[in-house]
Design a protein around this motif. Structure first.
Motif, PDB file in Angstrom:
ATOM      1  N   PHE A   1       0.831  -1.197   0.000  1.00  0.00           N
ATOM      2  CA  PHE A   1       0.000   0.000   0.000  1.00  0.00           C
ATOM      3  C   PHE A   1       0.869   1.252   0.000  1.00  0.00           C
ATOM      4  O   PHE A   1       2.040   1.231   0.390  1.00  0.00           O
ATOM      5  CB  PHE A   1      -0.957   0.016   1.199  1.00  0.00           C
ATOM      6  N   LEU A   2       0.284   2.325  -0.481  1.00  0.00           N
ATOM      7  CA  LEU A   2       0.962   3.614  -0.535  1.00  0.00           C
ATOM      8  C   LEU A   2       0.985   4.217   0.863  1.00  0.00           C
ATOM      9  O   LEU A   2      -0.042   4.634   1.390  1.00  0.00           O
ATOM     10  CB  LEU A   2       0.244   4.558  -1.506  1.00  0.00           C
ATOM     11  N   LEU A   3       2.157   4.261   1.452  1.00  0.00           N
ATOM     12  CA  LEU A   3       2.299   4.910   2.747  1.00  0.00           C
ATOM     13  C   LEU A   3       2.389   6.420   2.554  1.00  0.00           C
ATOM     14  O   LEU A   3       1.892   7.198   3.360  1.00  0.00           O
ATOM     15  CB  LEU A   3       3.558   4.392   3.457  1.00  0.00           C
ATOM     16  N   THR A   4       3.040   6.833   1.486  1.00  0.00           N
ATOM     17  CA  THR A   4       3.038   8.219   1.014  1.00  0.00           C
ATOM     18  C   THR A   4       2.957   8.135  -0.509  1.00  0.00           C
ATOM     19  O   THR A   4       2.870   7.053  -1.074  1.00  0.00           O
ATOM     20  CB  THR A   4       4.316   8.989   1.421  1.00  0.00           C
ATOM     21  N   ARG A   5       3.021   9.266  -1.185  1.00  0.00           N
ATOM     22  CA  ARG A   5       2.973   9.240  -2.646  1.00  0.00           C
ATOM     23  C   ARG A   5       4.308   8.818  -3.258  1.00  0.00           C
ATOM     24  O   ARG A   5       4.426   8.729  -4.476  1.00  0.00           O
ATOM     25  CB  ARG A   5       2.557  10.609  -3.184  1.00  0.00           C
ATOM     26  N   ARG A   6       5.294   8.535  -2.445  1.00  0.00           N
ATOM     27  CA  ARG A   6       6.586   8.111  -2.948  1.00  0.00           C
ATOM     28  C   ARG A   6       7.017   6.747  -2.440  1.00  0.00           C
ATOM     29  O   ARG A   6       7.938   6.152  -2.970  1.00  0.00           O
ATOM     30  CB  ARG A   6       7.668   9.160  -2.591  1.00  0.00           C
TER      31      ARG A   6
ATOM     32  N   ILE B   1       8.947   4.692  -5.266  1.00  0.00           N
ATOM     33  CA  ILE B   1       8.402   4.873  -6.607  1.00  0.00           C
ATOM     34  C   ILE B   1       9.264   5.875  -7.359  1.00  0.00           C
ATOM     35  O   ILE B   1       9.670   6.908  -6.811  1.00  0.00           O
ATOM     36  CB  ILE B   1       6.944   5.353  -6.535  1.00  0.00           C
ATOM     37  N   SER B   2       9.546   5.582  -8.612  1.00  0.00           N
ATOM     38  CA  SER B   2      10.383   6.455  -9.428  1.00  0.00           C
ATOM     39  C   SER B   2       9.836   7.884  -9.440  1.00  0.00           C
ATOM     40  O   SER B   2       8.620   8.104  -9.540  1.00  0.00           O
ATOM     41  CB  SER B   2      10.459   5.917 -10.859  1.00  0.00           C
ATOM     42  N   ALA B   3      10.744   8.842  -9.351  1.00  0.00           N
ATOM     43  CA  ALA B   3      10.356  10.254  -9.347  1.00  0.00           C
ATOM     44  C   ALA B   3       9.753  10.685 -10.685  1.00  0.00           C
ATOM     45  O   ALA B   3       9.187  11.774 -10.789  1.00  0.00           O
ATOM     46  CB  ALA B   3      11.571  11.120  -9.035  1.00  0.00           C
ATOM     47  N   ALA B   4       9.844   9.836 -11.706  1.00  0.00           N
ATOM     48  CA  ALA B   4       9.275  10.177 -13.008  1.00  0.00           C
ATOM     49  C   ALA B   4       7.751  10.116 -13.002  1.00  0.00           C
ATOM     50  O   ALA B   4       7.107  10.587 -13.937  1.00  0.00           O
ATOM     51  CB  ALA B   4       9.819   9.221 -14.076  1.00  0.00           C
TER      52      ALA B   4
END
Length: 273
Positions: free
Chosen positions: A21-26, A73-76
């Motif tokens: 799950f996404l803990l943050t957007r990154r 997650i990639s910054a792209a």
């Protein structure tokens, strides 16, 4: 109401590894054993969102003892899905798990038997965990680990993630059989395990100017302020920075999350109890 878009599936090429799950957007949180299918020295994974989006990710931290892993997650890529807040569960609370291994599998839900307590997990570490009893009697819950544990009944409230499913308890009366009891690491435990979420360096940013010159009595008053009030003060400050154009939406979401975590650490002693 926030949708269930915060849970993800993890793949390597076309091989499904498990959930998270996404803990943050990154950052994506998962159980380390979900990544057993990765080839040696290969840390690349595909993060598949509930809307079908497929993002490139990299395993950036492993905690073998606690059976936890963190994927960057990639910054792209820009994530626009809403990220639910983190929370604390206590004995007697209802819970549900929005992630399921396959569409043919049932959605899990049940009762929190015991709130935060020390638990010796299979990785060997003593972690802060929640003991859960599902309403469903599946016998074997393989495939569900790595997904989020959300407080409350599905669709009734905005989601509040309180843990990450890790393992099922073996039945002590029958070798080779599992009991209908699950354990989940608390969000506080998961956050404490990775230095990406060390929020100490943000205290000076989040506190009002001049906080460093407070007297011990004033500092104690700040620490004793109700958590909800502290969060609101910080949210207001972060919103002002956003309005000035100092922060982009992703940074706002990160700081809001970290503000909540800072309050949890100060008010709850960092253990989520």
């Amino acid at each position: 109401m926030t949708t269930a878009g915060y849970w993800v599936e993890l793949f390597h090429s076309e091989q499904r590894l498990g959930g998270g799950f996404l803990l943050t957007r990154r950052y994506v949180m998962t159980a380390l054993h979900c990544l057993r299918g990765l080839a040696a020295l290969d840390d690349s994974v595909d993060v598949v969102l509930t809307d079908g989006g497929r993002l490139k990710g990299q395993v950036c931290r492993r905690d073998k003892d606690a059976d936890l892993a963190l994927i960057a997650i990639s910054a792209a890529y820009e994530i626009h899905l809403p990220i639910p807040r983190a929370g604390v569960a206590r004995g007697g609370d209802q819970w549900h798990a929005p992630y399921r291994p396959h569409e043919s599998d049932v959605h899990l839900g049940g009762r929190v038997d015991h709130g935060t307590a020390d638990y010796l997990c299979e990785g060997g570490a003593v972690i802060k965990a929640l003991q859960l009893t599902p309403n469903q009697h599946l016998g074997d819950y393989s495939g569900y680990s790595g997904g989020p544990v959300v407080k409350g009944i599905a669709e009734k409230h905005d989601p509040e993630i309180v843990g990450i499913l890790l393992e099922q308890v073996p039945d002590r009366a029958a070798t080779g059989r599992a009991a209908n009891v699950l354990f989940a690491a608390t969000i506080s435990e998961a956050v404490d395990r990775f230095d990406q979420f060390d929020v100490g360096h943000l205290l000076d940013v989040l506190h009002p100017a001049g906080a460093s010159s407070q007297s011990p009595e004033q500092a104690r008053e700040v620490n004793d302020e109700p958590a909800a009030a502290m969060v609101e003060v910080w949210f207001d400050r972060i919103e002002k920075w956003a309005q000035r154009g100092t922060l982009d939406p992703a940074q706002v979401a990160e700081l809001n999350f970290l503000a909540v975590q800072t309050v949890m650490k100060r008010q709850l002693g960092g253990d989520g109890t």
